[in-house]
Design an enzyme around this catalytic site. Structure first.
Site, PDB file in Angstrom:
ATOM      1  N   ILE A 184       0.840  -1.192   0.000  1.00 39.78           N
ATOM      2  CA  ILE A 184       0.000   0.000   0.000  1.00 39.78           C
ATOM      3  C   ILE A 184       0.879   1.247   0.000  1.00 39.78           C
ATOM      4  O   ILE A 184       1.770   1.379   0.835  1.00 39.78           O
ATOM      5  CB  ILE A 184      -0.903   0.014   1.256  1.00 39.78           C
ATOM      6  CG1 ILE A 184      -1.715  -1.279   1.342  1.00 39.78           C
ATOM      7  CG2 ILE A 184      -1.809   1.251   1.258  1.00 39.78           C
ATOM      8  CD1 ILE A 184      -2.310  -1.538   2.715  1.00 39.78           C
ATOM      9  N   CYS A 185       0.594   2.152  -0.921  1.00 41.02           N
ATOM     10  CA  CYS A 185       1.277   3.436  -0.948  1.00 41.02           C
ATOM     11  C   CYS A 185       0.418   4.424  -0.173  1.00 41.02           C
ATOM     12  O   CYS A 185      -0.604   4.907  -0.663  1.00 41.02           O
ATOM     13  CB  CYS A 185       1.467   3.902  -2.389  1.00 41.02           C
ATOM     14  SG  CYS A 185       2.380   5.448  -2.511  1.00 41.02           S
ATOM     15  N   HIS A 186       0.814   4.684   1.062  1.00 44.07           N
ATOM     16  CA  HIS A 186       0.059   5.583   1.925  1.00 44.07           C
ATOM     17  C   HIS A 186       1.029   6.246   2.897  1.00 44.07           C
ATOM     18  O   HIS A 186       1.862   5.569   3.515  1.00 44.07           O
ATOM     19  CB  HIS A 186      -1.000   4.793   2.696  1.00 44.07           C
ATOM     20  CG  HIS A 186      -2.034   5.642   3.342  1.00 44.07           C
ATOM     21  ND1 HIS A 186      -1.734   6.581   4.290  1.00 44.07           N
ATOM     22  CD2 HIS A 186      -3.373   5.691   3.174  1.00 44.07           C
ATOM     23  CE1 HIS A 186      -2.847   7.177   4.689  1.00 44.07           C
ATOM     24  NE2 HIS A 186      -3.856   6.661   4.014  1.00 44.07           N
ATOM     25  N   CYS A 238       5.259   5.341  -6.373  1.00 37.70           N
ATOM     26  CA  CYS A 238       5.006   5.805  -5.000  1.00 37.70           C
ATOM     27  C   CYS A 238       6.319   6.165  -4.323  1.00 37.70           C
ATOM     28  O   CYS A 238       7.271   5.400  -4.353  1.00 37.70           O
ATOM     29  CB  CYS A 238       4.304   4.710  -4.199  1.00 37.70           C
ATOM     30  SG  CYS A 238       3.955   5.173  -2.504  1.00 37.70           S
TER      31      CYS A 238
END
Length: 171
Positions: free
Chosen positions: A60-62, A170
């Site tokens: 996840i790119c967060h 990302c």
């Protein structure tokens, strides 16, 4: 060194209402580092999901999952907060910081196609069907794992999913 995390609805997120993920139940792997809460947890999707900020391996790119200066993790955050922010990311993708450039482009320039593809993936991978079978306790078989391999879908007309390499951007 990480510790597996047990909690928060057996590590699952429910797809939000009025999103392409509605009705889906998405399994997550949550690993908590020894230095938590000074380091963020490592969270990834185990259930395939069609999303510009989540790659084929479920990463996840967060910002909330990265340390500063590039990330926004703070010791005052907790796993519950991060899971809520991931659910919000599912509802509101960030196409300007994608892991899957092809899906991001689709989201930006052909949102209807993106929504159709994301709904199809949700139906195929995340909607629980009542088959009368019981989950095994020992994990899934290699055949089951292979059947959940992620691939990008490029057009609605395609009835089969085809693998597609995507640039990861990302930061």
């Amino acid at each position: 060194m990480y510790t597996a995390y047990k909690g928060f609805q057996d590590n699952e997120i429910v797809g939000g209402e009025d999103t392409p993920y509605e009705g889906g139940l998405f399994s997550l792997e949550i690993k908590v580092p020894e230095r938590y809460p000074f380091e963020p947890p490592n969270i990834r999707f185990l259930t395939p999901i069609y999303h510009p900020n989540i790659d084929n391996a479920g990463r996840i790119c967060h910002d909330a999952l990265k340390l500063p200066p590039k990330g926004a993790w703070r010791p005052s955050l907790n796993i519950s907060t991060v899971l809520t922010s991931i659910q919000l990311l599912m509802a509101e993708p960030n196409p300007d910081d994608p892991l899957m450039a092809d899906i991001s482009s689709e989201f930006k320039y052909n949102k209807q196609l993106f929504v159709e593809n994301a709904r199809r993936w949700t139906q195929k991978h995340a909607v629980q069907k009542n088959t009368g079978s019981v989950k095994s306790q020992g994990g899934s078989s290699p055949e089951l794992k292979a059947s959940h391999k992620r691939h990008s879908v490029t057009t609605v007309e395609n009835t089969e999913e085809k693998p597609q390499e995507a640039k990861r951007t990302c930061l």
